[in-house]
Scaffold this motif. Structure first.
Motif, PDB file in Angstrom:
ATOM      1  N   ASN A  19       0.174  16.969   5.618  1.00  0.00           N
ATOM      2  CA  ASN A  19      -0.335  17.640   4.425  1.00  0.00           C
ATOM      3  C   ASN A  19      -0.267  16.672   3.246  1.00  0.00           C
ATOM      4  N   GLN A  20      -1.272  16.701   2.393  1.00  0.00           N
ATOM      5  CA  GLN A  20      -1.256  15.757   1.280  1.00  0.00           C
ATOM      6  C   GLN A  20      -1.876  16.336   0.017  1.00  0.00           C
ATOM      7  N   SER A  21      -1.441  15.773  -1.096  1.00  0.00           N
ATOM      8  CA  SER A  21      -2.042  15.982  -2.402  1.00  0.00           C
ATOM      9  C   SER A  21      -2.343  14.601  -2.963  1.00  0.00           C
ATOM     10  N   LEU A  22      -3.081  14.557  -4.062  1.00  0.00           N
ATOM     11  CA  LEU A  22      -3.346  13.299  -4.753  1.00  0.00           C
ATOM     12  C   LEU A  22      -2.827  13.390  -6.178  1.00  0.00           C
ATOM     13  N   THR A  23      -2.210  12.330  -6.650  1.00  0.00           N
ATOM     14  CA  THR A  23      -1.821  12.252  -8.050  1.00  0.00           C
ATOM     15  C   THR A  23      -2.214  10.885  -8.589  1.00  0.00           C
ATOM     16  N   ARG A  24      -2.295  10.782  -9.908  1.00  0.00           N
ATOM     17  CA  ARG A  24      -2.812   9.567 -10.522  1.00  0.00           C
ATOM     18  C   ARG A  24      -1.761   8.460 -10.599  1.00  0.00           C
ATOM     19  N   VAL A  25      -2.229   7.223 -10.453  1.00  0.00           N
ATOM     20  CA  VAL A  25      -1.384   6.029 -10.512  1.00  0.00           C
ATOM     21  C   VAL A  25      -1.448   5.462 -11.922  1.00  0.00           C
ATOM     22  N   LEU A  26      -0.298   5.148 -12.490  1.00  0.00           N
ATOM     23  CA  LEU A  26      -0.245   4.616 -13.849  1.00  0.00           C
ATOM     24  C   LEU A  26      -0.792   3.192 -13.922  1.00  0.00           C
ATOM     25  N   CYS A  27      -1.469   2.896 -15.013  1.00  0.00           N
ATOM     26  CA  CYS A  27      -1.935   1.528 -15.262  1.00  0.00           C
ATOM     27  C   CYS A  27      -0.717   0.617 -15.436  1.00  0.00           C
ATOM     28  N   SER A  28      -0.687  -0.458 -14.689  1.00  0.00           N
ATOM     29  CA  SER A  28       0.479  -1.356 -14.728  1.00  0.00           C
ATOM     30  C   SER A  28       0.598  -2.108 -16.042  1.00  0.00           C
ATOM     31  N   GLU A  29      -0.493  -2.202 -16.802  1.00  0.00           N
ATOM     32  CA  GLU A  29      -0.474  -2.970 -18.038  1.00  0.00           C
ATOM     33  C   GLU A  29       0.015  -2.170 -19.248  1.00  0.00           C
ATOM     34  N   CYS A  30      -0.316  -0.880 -19.306  1.00  0.00           N
ATOM     35  CA  CYS A  30      -0.012  -0.140 -20.540  1.00  0.00           C
ATOM     36  C   CYS A  30       0.948   1.036 -20.337  1.00  0.00           C
ATOM     37  N   ARG A  61      -9.942   0.807   5.625  1.00  0.00           N
ATOM     38  CA  ARG A  61      -8.685   1.020   4.917  1.00  0.00           C
ATOM     39  C   ARG A  61      -7.538   1.257   5.894  1.00  0.00           C
ATOM     40  N   LYS A  62      -6.337   1.020   5.416  1.00  0.00           N
ATOM     41  CA  LYS A  62      -5.137   1.234   6.210  1.00  0.00           C
ATOM     42  C   LYS A  62      -4.295   2.325   5.561  1.00  0.00           C
ATOM     43  N   LEU A  63      -3.427   2.927   6.370  1.00  0.00           N
ATOM     44  CA  LEU A  63      -2.570   4.003   5.864  1.00  0.00           C
ATOM     45  C   LEU A  63      -1.716   3.528   4.695  1.00  0.00           C
ATOM     46  N   GLU A  64      -1.267   2.276   4.763  1.00  0.00           N
ATOM     47  CA  GLU A  64      -0.419   1.740   3.707  1.00  0.00           C
ATOM     48  C   GLU A  64      -1.130   1.765   2.349  1.00  0.00           C
ATOM     49  N   GLU A  65      -2.457   1.649   2.354  1.00  0.00           N
ATOM     50  CA  GLU A  65      -3.217   1.609   1.109  1.00  0.00           C
ATOM     51  C   GLU A  65      -3.376   2.987   0.486  1.00  0.00           C
ATOM     52  N   ARG A 114      -5.773   6.904  -7.772  1.00  0.00           N
ATOM     53  CA  ARG A 114      -4.929   7.990  -7.284  1.00  0.00           C
ATOM     54  C   ARG A 114      -4.222   7.578  -5.999  1.00  0.00           C
ATOM     55  N   THR A 115      -3.110   8.218  -5.731  1.00  0.00           N
ATOM     56  CA  THR A 115      -2.325   7.913  -4.544  1.00  0.00           C
ATOM     57  C   THR A 115      -1.917   9.207  -3.848  1.00  0.00           C
ATOM     58  N   VAL A 116      -1.653   9.096  -2.570  1.00  0.00           N
ATOM     59  CA  VAL A 116      -1.270  10.247  -1.757  1.00  0.00           C
ATOM     60  C   VAL A 116       0.187  10.611  -1.983  1.00  0.00           C
ATOM     61  N   ILE A 117       0.458  11.903  -2.085  1.00  0.00           N
ATOM     62  CA  ILE A 117       1.813  12.452  -2.009  1.00  0.00           C
ATOM     63  C   ILE A 117       1.790  13.385  -0.802  1.00  0.00           C
ATOM     64  N   ALA A 118       2.644  13.146   0.188  1.00  0.00           N
ATOM     65  CA  ALA A 118       2.405  13.792   1.482  1.00  0.00           C
ATOM     66  C   ALA A 118       3.664  14.271   2.201  1.00  0.00           C
ATOM     67  N   LYS A 155       9.846   4.578  -8.614  1.00  0.00           N
ATOM     68  CA  LYS A 155       9.237   3.247  -8.524  1.00  0.00           C
ATOM     69  C   LYS A 155       8.400   2.928  -9.758  1.00  0.00           C
ATOM     70  N   GLY A 156       8.238   3.918 -10.652  1.00  0.00           N
ATOM     71  CA  GLY A 156       7.447   3.700 -11.854  1.00  0.00           C
ATOM     72  C   GLY A 156       5.949   3.703 -11.611  1.00  0.00           C
ATOM     73  N   LEU A 157       5.515   4.305 -10.496  1.00  0.00           N
ATOM     74  CA  LEU A 157       4.098   4.290 -10.131  1.00  0.00           C
ATOM     75  C   LEU A 157       3.308   5.443 -10.719  1.00  0.00           C
TER      76      LEU A 157
END
Length: 511
Positions: free
Chosen positions: A380-391, A223-227, A437-441, A484-486
């Motif tokens: 430092n980081q936390s994780l939060t959920r990514v919204l489904c792009s379809e719904c 994996r890469k940091l961008e991901e 989920r995605t990083v918030i950092a 960004k609507g993510l």
């Protein structure tokens, strides 16, 4: 007959003693009807909510009613009906084996089945709670605990014992439900479940023992940091840290915030940058993720301080210490860095700046902690959920589902026209409304002036970092991802913190 009206999907038993509607059983159904109903021996009739008014379903219920069968109806998705029959079949009739007195090996099959299902869902943990009448099984998926099923209490007790006593490597020879114990799943079972590893921890509750399995994955992909979700500015700073072999870098966050994954990615990139011509030595308890090219070692019988002292004598260029948890381990880590080694480690803190205070609280000399030539960076980081792009739903259409005070914060600190909220769920996201989920950092590279300000006031140091050094807080990162609507504002506030955090603490303007 009892009707159980449940708006959401009801939990299904992972193990039913028998499926009374299965072929050969008293209340068997046709192959076509097996797609719509399933009767288990706890007298629950699981009915597809898409077929509850189907003529065959109604006819089957009339048949049960005519024979005075006392049952309750639970409405579920059609795929859950299919899963129940498949689970019953794939378990090699485990229930019948147990009823006939078979034991450990059959429970092991069931454990593998439960963990494999969790792995398919990409769950981070499996929770096993022995309650008064049953063993409750839950999966943590995308940060949320979801009910996965249950076992009868007697079988549940044996289930837990089988995991610890026959499937784990542990310091204690016997499973002791009345004390806290730690272990890890043996490699043979980890491999069967498609995992890299699994940590096991237990603790007694009022009703019975609690056991939690932390699932560790390694899909072989680099994996890469961008991901992971870091911002472009943060990635530039992190790669600056990767390109040096000296000094201390601290990756922090609360339990379950993804620290280990980020550390794996960072160290993998560090090795690639130096073309694998450096000696990267890790001390972990135990290794959680594979780092290709590193010599990964376990803590073993030594404590952290002794392990670090020993590691320094093994000619490393860079050390990774799983955690600095006391004065002795922190002191040994700083001494290792002072001798010219690079050192990466983790701490449990809420934000980047708190990592500095945590090191001081551990007793490390302030002249070392506040030296930017020695301490290179704090992530430092936390994780939060990514919204489904379809719904996902535009904020202006779905804001009525948010509390008024949250609406005020969104409209003051975000750009409402580009914000989205969680939708109802769809086929793509399997009805969850989220897709991962995605990083918030925060990434802090301290300089001398920052350290001087910190020595006077932690709050002033945060303000200096943001206003003078262009620092991006987790609050600011959250708002960018919202715009960004993510991600969803309600989830962000629960996972990271209130949207007005910077405004309240350092008077930061809208990002």
């Amino acid at each position: 007959m009892t009707n159980l009206n449940i708006s959401n999907i009801s939990p299904l038993p992972i193990l039913a003693r028998r499926l009374l509607s299965a072929p050969g059983e008293r209340w068997e159904v046709s192959a076509e009807l097996m797609k719509m109903v399933c009767l288990t021996d706890d007298m629950r009739l699981y009915v597809s909510n898409s077929h509850q008014n189907h003529i065959q379903v109604m006819s089957y219920q009339e048949r049960l009613d005519f024979n005075a069968v006392d049952y309750e109806v639970v409405y579920v998705r059609v795929e859950e009906i299919d899963r129940l029959y498949r689970s019953y079949s794939s378990a090699d009739n485990v229930t019948q084996l147990l009823a006939n007195g078979h034991g450990t090996s059959d429970f092991q099959k069931l454990v593998v089945q439960v963990i494999t299902k969790a792995s398919e869902l990409e769950a981070s943990d499996v929770h096993l709670m022995l309650e008064e009448s049953a063993l409750e099984i839950k999966y943590r998926v995308h940060g949320d605990l979801e009910e996965a099923g249950q076992l009868h209490k007697t079988e549940g007790s044996e289930f837990l014992s089988s995991i610890y006593a026959s499937m784990c490597e542990a310091s204690d020879e016997f499973y002791k439900p009345h004390v806290s114990q730690d272990a890890r799943l043996k490699k043979e079972f980890v491999t069967k479940c498609g995992l890299f590893g699994a940590r096991v921890a237990t603790r007694p509750m009022m009703t019975g023992p609690l056991m939690v399995l932390r699932l560790l994955y390694d899909n072989g992909q680099k994996r890469k940091l961008e991901e992971l979700g870091y911002l472009a500015e943060q990635i530039l700073q992190m790669r600056r840290l990767i390109h040096i072999k000296k000094g201390i870098v601290v990756v922090s966050g609360v339990t379950g915030s993804g620290k280990s994954v980020t550390l794996q990615v960072l160290l993998q990139e560090l090795l690639e940058h130096f073309q694998y011509k450096i000696h990267l030595l890790t001390i972990e308890d135990p290794p959680e993720y594979k780092i290709a090219g590193a010599n990964q070692t376990e803590l073993g019988v030594d404590d952290w301080a002794l392990s670090i002292k020993n590691a320094v004598r093994l000619d490393p260029d860079v050390l990774m210490v799983g955690e600095m948890r006391d004065f002795e381990s922190a002191q040994a880590a700083f001494r290792g860095a002072l001798t010219g080694h690079g050192l990466w480690t983790t701490l449990h803190t809420q934000d980047a700046i708190s990592s500095i205070q945590r090191l001081l609280d551990l007793g490390v000399d302030s002249t070392l902690v506040l030296d930017p030539s020695l301490v290179k960076g704090f992530i430092n980081q936390s994780l939060t959920r990514v919204l489904c792009s379809e719904c996902k739903i535009p904020y202006n259409k779905g804001k009525s589902g948010l509390k008024p005070d949250l609406q005020l914060r969104v409209e003051k600190f975000c750009t409402p026209d580009t914000v989205f909220v969680k939708g109802p769920g769809c086929q793509k996201c399997k009805g969850k409304g989220v897709s991962g989920r995605t990083v918030i950092a925060e990434v802090l590279l301290p300089n001398l002036e920052f350290m001087r300000v910190f020595s006077v006031s932690k709050a002033e140091a945060k303000a200096y970092w943001v206003h003078e050094m262009g620092g991006i807080t987790k609050n600011a990162h959250s708002i960018r991802q919202l715009n960004k609507g993510l991600v969803d504002p309600f989830m962000v506030e629960g996972d990271v913190g209130p949207l007005d955090e910077d405004f309240m603490t350092i008077g930061a303007a809208k990002p």
